[in-house]
Enzyme design. Structure first.
Site: not given
Length: 528
Positions: A16, A19-20, A39, A139
């Site tokens: 999907i 990121g970092g 994830k 964040d």
């Protein structure tokens, strides 16, 4: 082809985003037969056994902490899976369908004040629950906020947050600030203590951007932006946009205070101060304001709190014309398509044997659209695929999704094969069954009677399907308390069942028991 599996339970279907910290995959839970988000922590971030062990410990703690935030605005955590080799770390959570808050930010068309306030208020409710754990997001930014089709906010990525206790500080300390330069608080940039007030600063950045259409500080690079957050004063939102109310402008500036103690006390206070800018229950959408089109309205949950689920409307099935169909068939890679359809059937059958109905239906859905483009939406192969998928949805209890498909299939088979064809009648019957399960009794009765008319025209009154439909009509009449009509339907059915199958037949005995209950309760027309 078999998808990659995690922990012998979760299948990774498609990526999907990334990121970092790693990538997010759409997956399937093979045990509970549902979609999930998985994830995956980046493996290239682990360069030693010691670091792998630290990552695993950090990851596991963060998964547990995230799971403690009991709020609908935080995707639910289902599982944390650590590979034995520590090579891969996974967090399995609720899959949220929506769009990023980033999609609502347009410098050419700033959001209505009430929309910005509604987004801010929803984020406040999430933060208040998280800060009570206590968990700091660290964040918060538009990219980490999803908006569902109902306008509900979901705050993502609390997984990088750490519980505010000394025994986990060592685990989460990396020596570098965690965050995004456009939304980082001064204390976060300077390596100071990160606390709930740091999230409030980020919320101020988000509110400012929603109101003004651009970030509060927008330097050319990360270093410049960080310097601005620490030393520069923000331009008040009223100077950018004159219709921002004084109180809202003051709130945003307080959220952006350089010193944490000068910001609002907590997320609850921010929510209270946003309330005057939110619509009241029962109010209508704003008039005279440019309302964005094609995106969910975040004020709905305030105007219509706890409203029922919106009714779904079946989308029309697009059909190709005969010339388009002929051209597409000539150009199509028929062998490849045929193999794809065969593989979809085989994979779907295997999933059915494991009672994984949602995933079995998706396997067929994946080939329906390409097959329709090549063969035509109403070709026999495509209709068969759709019919098989709809039947699987019913087996899995997803009547709401199956209903519009069976309605469309009944209409398609009526056009292509005739109203009395077996396929048309069976799809019509399945649509009626779905309506009955969904409580749409009147519509289900009308549809079952239509089925019976078609059956009588071809197979008469005593076919297996006709017997079943007559019994269902009688039961639905009873549910509407139309006792006499039910009796008049079920008594002839019982007589016919006895004549064709005998009194010992299971269906005959079932109808007999229903009639006995009617006699006991009502005694219609003295027939006891």
């Amino acid at each position: 082809m078999q998808a990659d599996a995690v922990g012998d339970r979760y299948e990774l279907i498609e990526e999907i985003s990334s990121g970092g910290m790693g990538a997010i995959w759409r997956g399937f839970d093979s045990v509970l037969d549902r979609e999930v988000a998985v994830k995956l922590i980046r493996t290239d971030a682990i360069v030693s056994a010691e670091q792998a062990e630290e990552f695993a410990l950090r990851f596991q703690r963060e998964a547990r902490v995230t799971a403690r935030i009991q709020h609908h605005g935080v995707p639910q955590v289902y599982d944390a899976v650590l590979d034995d080799s520590f090579d891969r770390l996974y967090l399995v959570m609720e899959l949220v369908h929506g769009r990023s808050l980033r999609a609502f930010i347009d410098p050419e068309q700033p959001l209505p004040v009430s929309w910005a306030a509604a987004f801010g208020a929803q984020i406040c409710t999430v933060l208040s629950h998280a800060h009570a754990v206590p968990v700091v997001h660290r964040d918060l930014k538009p990219d980490n906020v999803l908006v569902t089709d109902e306008g509900v906010v979901k705050v993502l990525d609390f997984g990088i947050a750490a519980i505010l206790r000394t025994d986990v500080t060592r685990i989460t300390a990396t020596g570098t600030p965690i965050g995004t330069s456009q939304y980082m608080s001064p204390e976060q940039i300077q390596g100071g203590t990160v606390a709930p007030h740091s999230d409030l600063y980020a919320l101020g950045c988000v509110l400012y951007e929603l109101l003004c259409g651009h970030p509060v500080f927008d330097g050319d690079n990360d270093f410049t932006r960080m310097h601005q957050h620490v030393y520069d004063e923000p331009v008040p939102s009223q100077q950018v946009r004159a219709d921002v109310p004084d109180e809202l402008d003051s709130l945003v500036l307080e959220l952006l205070a350089k010193v944490p103690e000068q910001r609002p006390v907590d997320a609850y206070e921010v929510y209270e101060r946003l309330l005057p800018f939110l619509p009241t229950p029962g109010s209508r959408p704003e008039s005279g304001t440019a309302i964005p089109t094609g995106v969910p309205d975040p004020t709905v949950m305030f105007r219509r709190p706890n409203a029922p689920r919106q009714r779904s409307i079946a989308e029309p099935v697009l059909q190709k014309t005969a010339p388009e169909l002929a051209e597409s068939v000539q150009q199509a890679p028929r062998t490849g398509l045929r193999e794809s359809i065969k593989a979809a059937y085989e994979r779907s059958d295997a999933l059915l044997e494991e009672a994984r109905y949602a995933q079995a239906a998706e396997m067929l859905q994946n080939v329906i659209e390409p097959a329709g483009e090549v063969l035509g939406a109403e070709s026999l192969q495509v209709l068969s695929l759709r019919r098989r998928r709809a039947a699987i949805l019913v087996i899995g209890g997803d009547y709401r999704l199956a209903l519009p498909e069976f309605d469309a299939l009944a209409a398609a088979f009526t056009r292509t094969e005739g109203a009395g064809s077996e396929s048309a009648v069976e799809c019509l019957q399945q649509a009626a069954l779905c309506r009955a399960e969904l409580g749409q009794v009147t519509a289900a009765l009308r549809q079952f009677r239509d089925v019976l008319v078609r059956l009588r025209a071809t197979d008469g009154d005593a076919s297996p399907m006709a017997f079943d439909v007559r019994r269902l009509i009688g039961m639905l009449l009873l549910s509407e308390n139309k006792v006499q009509e039910a009796w008049d339907t079920l008594q002839p059915l019982y007589d016919d069942l006895c004549l064709v199958r005998g009194k010992s037949d299971e269906s005959a005995q079932e109808v007999r028991a229903i009639l006995a209950r009617i006699r006991l309760a009502e005694g219609p027309d003295g027939r006891a």
